[in-house]
Design a protein around this motif. Structure first.
Motif, PDB file in Angstrom:
ATOM      1  N   ILE A 102       0.827  -1.201   0.000  1.00  0.00           N
ATOM      2  CA  ILE A 102       0.000   0.000   0.000  1.00  0.00           C
ATOM      3  C   ILE A 102       0.872   1.265   0.000  1.00  0.00           C
ATOM      4  O   ILE A 102       0.486   2.298  -0.543  1.00  0.00           O
ATOM      5  CB  ILE A 102      -0.992  -0.057   1.188  1.00  0.00           C
ATOM      6  CG1 ILE A 102      -2.207  -0.869   0.747  1.00  0.00           C
ATOM      7  CG2 ILE A 102      -1.396   1.320   1.669  1.00  0.00           C
ATOM      8  CD1 ILE A 102      -3.193  -1.171   1.827  1.00  0.00           C
ATOM      9  N   GLY A 103       2.078   1.151   0.536  1.00  0.00           N
ATOM     10  CA  GLY A 103       3.004   2.285   0.502  1.00  0.00           C
ATOM     11  C   GLY A 103       3.379   2.720  -0.906  1.00  0.00           C
ATOM     12  O   GLY A 103       3.902   3.807  -1.122  1.00  0.00           O
ATOM     13  N   LEU A 105       1.139   2.811  -3.482  1.00  0.00           N
ATOM     14  CA  LEU A 105      -0.057   3.184  -4.247  1.00  0.00           C
ATOM     15  C   LEU A 105       0.083   4.501  -4.998  1.00  0.00           C
ATOM     16  O   LEU A 105      -0.490   4.675  -6.069  1.00  0.00           O
ATOM     17  CB  LEU A 105      -1.284   3.261  -3.325  1.00  0.00           C
ATOM     18  CG  LEU A 105      -1.864   1.927  -2.860  1.00  0.00           C
ATOM     19  CD1 LEU A 105      -3.036   2.158  -1.931  1.00  0.00           C
ATOM     20  CD2 LEU A 105      -2.302   1.100  -4.056  1.00  0.00           C
ATOM     21  N   ALA A 106       0.859   5.443  -4.429  1.00  0.00           N
ATOM     22  CA  ALA A 106       0.984   6.755  -5.061  1.00  0.00           C
ATOM     23  C   ALA A 106       1.564   6.648  -6.466  1.00  0.00           C
ATOM     24  O   ALA A 106       1.339   7.502  -7.312  1.00  0.00           O
ATOM     25  CB  ALA A 106       1.847   7.665  -4.197  1.00  0.00           C
ATOM     26  N   THR A 108       1.089   3.938  -8.465  1.00  0.00           N
ATOM     27  CA  THR A 108       0.398   2.856  -9.159  1.00  0.00           C
ATOM     28  C   THR A 108      -0.870   3.360  -9.831  1.00  0.00           C
ATOM     29  O   THR A 108      -1.669   4.036  -9.190  1.00  0.00           O
ATOM     30  CB  THR A 108       0.013   1.745  -8.156  1.00  0.00           C
ATOM     31  OG1 THR A 108       1.112   1.512  -7.299  1.00  0.00           O
ATOM     32  CG2 THR A 108      -0.361   0.469  -8.867  1.00  0.00           C
ATOM     33  N   PRO A 109      -1.071   3.033 -11.120  1.00  0.00           N
ATOM     34  CA  PRO A 109      -2.317   3.439 -11.761  1.00  0.00           C
ATOM     35  C   PRO A 109      -3.521   2.754 -11.104  1.00  0.00           C
ATOM     36  O   PRO A 109      -3.407   1.639 -10.595  1.00  0.00           O
ATOM     37  CB  PRO A 109      -2.158   2.969 -13.206  1.00  0.00           C
ATOM     38  CG  PRO A 109      -0.959   2.093 -13.238  1.00  0.00           C
ATOM     39  CD  PRO A 109      -0.143   2.387 -12.049  1.00  0.00           C
ATOM     40  N   VAL A 110      -4.662   3.443 -11.161  1.00  0.00           N
ATOM     41  CA  VAL A 110      -5.836   3.026 -10.398  1.00  0.00           C
ATOM     42  C   VAL A 110      -6.262   1.590 -10.680  1.00  0.00           C
ATOM     43  O   VAL A 110      -6.478   0.806  -9.764  1.00  0.00           O
ATOM     44  CB  VAL A 110      -7.015   3.995 -10.655  1.00  0.00           C
ATOM     45  CG1 VAL A 110      -8.299   3.440 -10.060  1.00  0.00           C
ATOM     46  CG2 VAL A 110      -6.712   5.350 -10.055  1.00  0.00           C
ATOM     47  N   LYS A 112      -4.682  -0.925 -11.548  1.00  0.00           N
ATOM     48  CA  LYS A 112      -3.799  -1.927 -10.965  1.00  0.00           C
ATOM     49  C   LYS A 112      -3.839  -1.871  -9.444  1.00  0.00           C
ATOM     50  O   LYS A 112      -3.826  -2.895  -8.770  1.00  0.00           O
ATOM     51  CB  LYS A 112      -2.361  -1.698 -11.444  1.00  0.00           C
ATOM     52  CG  LYS A 112      -2.119  -2.241 -12.823  1.00  0.00           C
ATOM     53  CD  LYS A 112      -0.645  -2.136 -13.160  1.00  0.00           C
ATOM     54  CE  LYS A 112      -0.367  -2.757 -14.512  1.00  0.00           C
ATOM     55  NZ  LYS A 112       0.986  -2.408 -14.966  1.00  0.00           N
ATOM     56  N   GLY A 113      -3.916  -0.657  -8.920  1.00  0.00           N
ATOM     57  CA  GLY A 113      -3.872  -0.485  -7.474  1.00  0.00           C
ATOM     58  C   GLY A 113      -5.087  -1.061  -6.780  1.00  0.00           C
ATOM     59  O   GLY A 113      -4.994  -1.627  -5.694  1.00  0.00           O
ATOM     60  N   LEU A 114      -6.262  -0.934  -7.407  1.00  0.00           N
ATOM     61  CA  LEU A 114      -7.488  -1.414  -6.761  1.00  0.00           C
ATOM     62  C   LEU A 114      -7.556  -2.933  -6.729  1.00  0.00           C
ATOM     63  O   LEU A 114      -8.191  -3.514  -5.875  1.00  0.00           O
ATOM     64  CB  LEU A 114      -8.727  -0.851  -7.474  1.00  0.00           C
ATOM     65  CG  LEU A 114      -8.974   0.650  -7.298  1.00  0.00           C
ATOM     66  CD1 LEU A 114     -10.252   1.056  -8.003  1.00  0.00           C
ATOM     67  CD2 LEU A 114      -9.043   1.046  -5.830  1.00  0.00           C
ATOM     68  N   THR A 115      -6.891  -3.565  -7.699  1.00  0.00           N
ATOM     69  CA  THR A 115      -6.914  -5.022  -7.719  1.00  0.00           C
ATOM     70  C   THR A 115      -5.613  -5.608  -7.178  1.00  0.00           C
ATOM     71  O   THR A 115      -5.394  -6.810  -7.261  1.00  0.00           O
ATOM     72  CB  THR A 115      -7.150  -5.551  -9.145  1.00  0.00           C
ATOM     73  OG1 THR A 115      -6.210  -4.890 -10.002  1.00  0.00           O
ATOM     74  CG2 THR A 115      -8.547  -5.258  -9.625  1.00  0.00           C
ATOM     75  N   MET A 116      -4.758  -4.730  -6.633  1.00  0.00           N
ATOM     76  CA  MET A 116      -3.525  -5.178  -6.000  1.00  0.00           C
ATOM     77  C   MET A 116      -2.600  -5.902  -6.963  1.00  0.00           C
ATOM     78  O   MET A 116      -2.000  -6.912  -6.622  1.00  0.00           O
ATOM     79  CB  MET A 116      -3.844  -6.115  -4.821  1.00  0.00           C
ATOM     80  CG  MET A 116      -3.984  -5.384  -3.515  1.00  0.00           C
ATOM     81  SD  MET A 116      -2.354  -4.924  -2.937  1.00  0.00           S
ATOM     82  CE  MET A 116      -2.693  -3.394  -2.109  1.00  0.00           C
TER      83      MET A 116
ATOM     84  N   ALA B 255      -1.222   8.673  -1.834  1.00  0.00           N
ATOM     85  CA  ALA B 255      -2.132   7.994  -2.753  1.00  0.00           C
ATOM     86  C   ALA B 255      -3.333   8.887  -3.060  1.00  0.00           C
ATOM     87  O   ALA B 255      -3.707   9.724  -2.257  1.00  0.00           O
ATOM     88  CB  ALA B 255      -2.599   6.680  -2.148  1.00  0.00           C
ATOM     89  N   TYR B 259      -8.004   5.742  -3.833  1.00  0.00           N
ATOM     90  CA  TYR B 259      -7.352   4.760  -2.969  1.00  0.00           C
ATOM     91  C   TYR B 259      -7.723   4.980  -1.517  1.00  0.00           C
ATOM     92  O   TYR B 259      -7.864   4.028  -0.749  1.00  0.00           O
ATOM     93  CB  TYR B 259      -5.826   4.850  -3.109  1.00  0.00           C
ATOM     94  CG  TYR B 259      -5.286   4.293  -4.399  1.00  0.00           C
ATOM     95  CD1 TYR B 259      -5.687   3.045  -4.850  1.00  0.00           C
ATOM     96  CD2 TYR B 259      -4.352   5.001  -5.138  1.00  0.00           C
ATOM     97  CE1 TYR B 259      -5.181   2.524  -6.028  1.00  0.00           C
ATOM     98  CE2 TYR B 259      -3.844   4.492  -6.314  1.00  0.00           C
ATOM     99  CZ  TYR B 259      -4.258   3.251  -6.753  1.00  0.00           C
ATOM    100  OH  TYR B 259      -3.755   2.736  -7.904  1.00  0.00           O
ATOM    101  N   TYR B 263      -9.112   1.742   0.154  1.00  0.00           N
ATOM    102  CA  TYR B 263      -8.352   1.061   1.201  1.00  0.00           C
ATOM    103  C   TYR B 263      -8.623   1.633   2.591  1.00  0.00           C
ATOM    104  O   TYR B 263      -8.571   0.915   3.580  1.00  0.00           O
ATOM    105  CB  TYR B 263      -6.851   1.111   0.897  1.00  0.00           C
ATOM    106  CG  TYR B 263      -6.481   0.197  -0.233  1.00  0.00           C
ATOM    107  CD1 TYR B 263      -6.482  -1.181  -0.049  1.00  0.00           C
ATOM    108  CD2 TYR B 263      -6.176   0.694  -1.494  1.00  0.00           C
ATOM    109  CE1 TYR B 263      -6.175  -2.034  -1.090  1.00  0.00           C
ATOM    110  CE2 TYR B 263      -5.872  -0.157  -2.535  1.00  0.00           C
ATOM    111  CZ  TYR B 263      -5.870  -1.520  -2.335  1.00  0.00           C
ATOM    112  OH  TYR B 263      -5.582  -2.371  -3.352  1.00  0.00           O
TER     113      TYR B 263
END
Lengths: 252, 341
Positions: A102-103, A105-106, A108-110, A112-116, B255, B259, B263
């Motif tokens: 989660i660190g 996420l900034a 990471t495109p949305v 990809k980030g939402l599905t980890m 983020a 997010y 999250y």
């Protein structure tokens, strides 16, 4: 590295949390901010990464003024500053690895980030950071099953994912027992010494301050009453910071 | 000082009005039920609005007098924190209570004679005997109708979820206090949700059975509407109760807002949401049978048809099937909710 000048923060209710604060923090320092509850420590820390907006004054990080930053720039600035909290603030019911990722996420495109869905490198980096805080082998465990000290170490690993040049720690050991406190503080010291991350940390116990800080800033009622080396805090300064009634409690 | 005086005046007026209302209420019951019914022995006691006026004329002087005798005024105790030496004011409270219970008996036409009348007992006994001897020849028909009811309740819940999910964010106070526009949206939405929740699904079913015709679809729409309002309220209360910590943590990593929501907020409320939703399905199933009675389809409609024909043995079987599915659903939902924590 961080220059704060004439910083004031007044809450909507009219409470003046910070009154004309100025100080400077250099690269590689481990600065500890002490003071009673309600002295403005947490507010000061949250102003530095703009979780709270200062009322007036200026804060610059690496020579860049951050008080006026908007949206995208603000998030970019935050992504370079790690932060850990008294109550760890992990995402419950998720694995240690997920919490550390989660660190990132900034960056990471949305979708990809939402599905980890993180890249191989990012996952490697996360595993490495878990190793740094000594939690290897527990990657798939749920964070709510970990002890308080371990949870705080996960929070440190999460902050390390941001590759921070500055780490803010808000009472990182206030909800931990003395032995665990030292363990967490030692990991912060390691991050500071070995990785060269500048640390600004709020603490309660002077014994911890004396052991880990390279410099101390003391706040009282939103004003700076002391700055100096930890060994300079003698009986006189102690009473000034904590009041006449206070007694120094040691933890070891 | 001036403010205090003004406050005291307001409290005195409030105290007086409370006394006045209480005494008027007592007098009204005494006048209508004790005086007219038991002393004048009138068989009918038509209520006229002028009665109320008479009561007010009577109670005003009484209120005035008791207001200035220490210990009598209820209002002074409630609004002016008076602690009288003798708590005579209690007689007003007790008499109001006793008179209210008495009125309840009169208005609900409580009658032991009717309850134990031989002809009545005979009829009830006949129905009970038939109910306890259900007709299993319509078992298949009842089972298919029950399946219809179960799916009706299920669909009402499933379709309600996305609507309630989206609405719940906008109906959560802690997410909607940034700007006046957000606060307005919050209050507006809350008002609409409360309004649609206060209308029973039974009423919606009547409306929809005219709109789309009698059948499961009408019932489903009625349940869905009610479920959206209920779930949105429960969901948003869950959001209001989350800890700020994870939100702050996600924000501090830099983020973006989506997010922070996903999250920081959603991960905290997802399991409670699931639990509420399953419970809602459970409630919808019970409601679906009742809604069937007014034309919402399923086993409720079937029940009403046989009941209208006074075929009590068939009704007995339907009641049995309903009890079985409600029990089954209750058990299943409790078990599932136990296991998600």
């Amino acid at each position: 590295m961080v220059t704060v000048s004439h910083l004031c923060k007044t809450y909507p209710g009219g409470v003046q949390a910070l009154k004309n604060i100025s100080f400077e923090i250099h690269k590689g320092e481990f600065v500890v901010i002490v003071g009673l509850s309600g002295s403005g420590k947490s507010t000061l820390l949250r102003c530095i990464n703009r979780l709270h907006d200062p009322t007036s004054g200026s804060i610059s990080i690496d020579g860049r003024e951050i008080t006026g930053l908007k949206r995208k720039e603000l998030r970019l600035m935050r992504s370079g500053i790690g932060m850990i909290f008294q109550h760890f603030n992990l995402i419950p019911r998720h694995s240690l690895l997920t919490n550390v990722l989660i660190g990132k996420l900034a960056y990471t495109p949305v979708w990809k980030g939402l599905t980890m869905r993180f890249t191989q490198e990012e996952t490697e980096e996360a595993l490495n950071n878990i190793r740094i805080v000594g939690l290897e082998g527990k990657e798939t465990q749920r964070v709510d099953k970990l002890s308080g000290g371990q949870q705080q170490r996960v929070a440190i690993a999460r902050a390390l994912m941001q590759k921070p040049s500055l780490l803010l720690a808000d009472e990182p050991v206030a909800s931990l027992d003395p032995a665990t406190s030292h363990s967490v503080m030692k990991y912060l010291e390691k991050v500071n010494k070995e990785m060269g991350v500048t640390i600004i940390c709020n603490l309660h116990f002077l014994s911890l301050v004396r052991r880990y800080a390279t410099r101390v800033i003391a706040l009282k009622n939103g004003e700076i009453v002391f700055t100096g080396r930890p060994d300079e805090i003698d009986e006189y300064w102690f009473k000034t910071i904590y009041g006449e009634e206070a007694i120094d409690v040691t933890i070891d | 000082m001036k403010q205090q005086k003004k406050n005291k005046a307001i409290q005195t007026i409030r105290a007086f009005l409370l006394d006045f209302a209480l005494l008027s209420y007592i007098l009204l019951i005494v006048y209508k039920l004790v005086w007219e019914k038991h002393i004048l022995l009138l068989s009918e006691m038509p209520f006229e609005w002028t009665d109320l006026l008479t009561i007010f004329y009577l109670s005003l002087p009484i209120t005035l007098i008791q207001f200035f005798i220490p210990g009598f005024s209820v209002g002074k105790v409630v609004y002016m924190a008076a602690i009288p030496r003798y708590k005579i004011y209690r007689i007003w409270i007790y008499s109001a209570l006793i008179l209210t219970i008495y009125t309840g008996f009169v208005i609900s036409q409580f009658s032991a004679r009717e309850f134990f009348s031989p002809s009545g007992l005979e009829g009830a006994g006949r129905i009970f005997r038939s109910l306890l001897n259900p007709d299993f020849s319509i078992f298949n028909e009842a089972l298919f109708a029950a399946v219809e009811t179960i799916y009706m309740a299920f669909m009402a819940t499933v379709i309600a979820i996305p609507f309630a999910f989206v609405l719940s964010f906008a109906a959560a106070k802690n997410l909607m206090n940034g700007t006046p526009a957000l606060r307005f949206t919050y209050h507006f939405l809350r008002a609409i949700l409360n309004f649609s929740r206060s209308i029973e699904p039974l009423i919606w079913a009547v409306i929809f059975s005219v709109w789309v015709g009698i059948g499961p679809f009408a019932g489903m729409l009625a349940l869905m509407l009610h479920s959206i309002a209920s779930l949105a309220k429960l969901y948003s209360e869950q959001i209001e109760g989350i800890s700020e910590g994870p939100i702050e943590a996600i924000r501090s990593t830099g983020a973006s807002y989506i997010y922070v929501l996903w999250y920081g907020v959603v991960q905290q409320v997802l399991l409670p949401y699931l639990s509420f939703t399953i419970y809602r399905w459970d409630i919808n199933l019970r409601m679906a049978t009742v809604i069937g009675l007014v034309g919402g389809g399923g086993i409720g409609t079937m029940l009403m048809q046989y009941q209208g024909l006074a075929k009590w043995r068939q009704v007995g079987l339907i009641v049995l099937v309903i009890a079985a599915i409600v029990w089954l659903m209750d058990y299943a939902s409790a078990k599932i909710r136990e296991n998600i924590k």
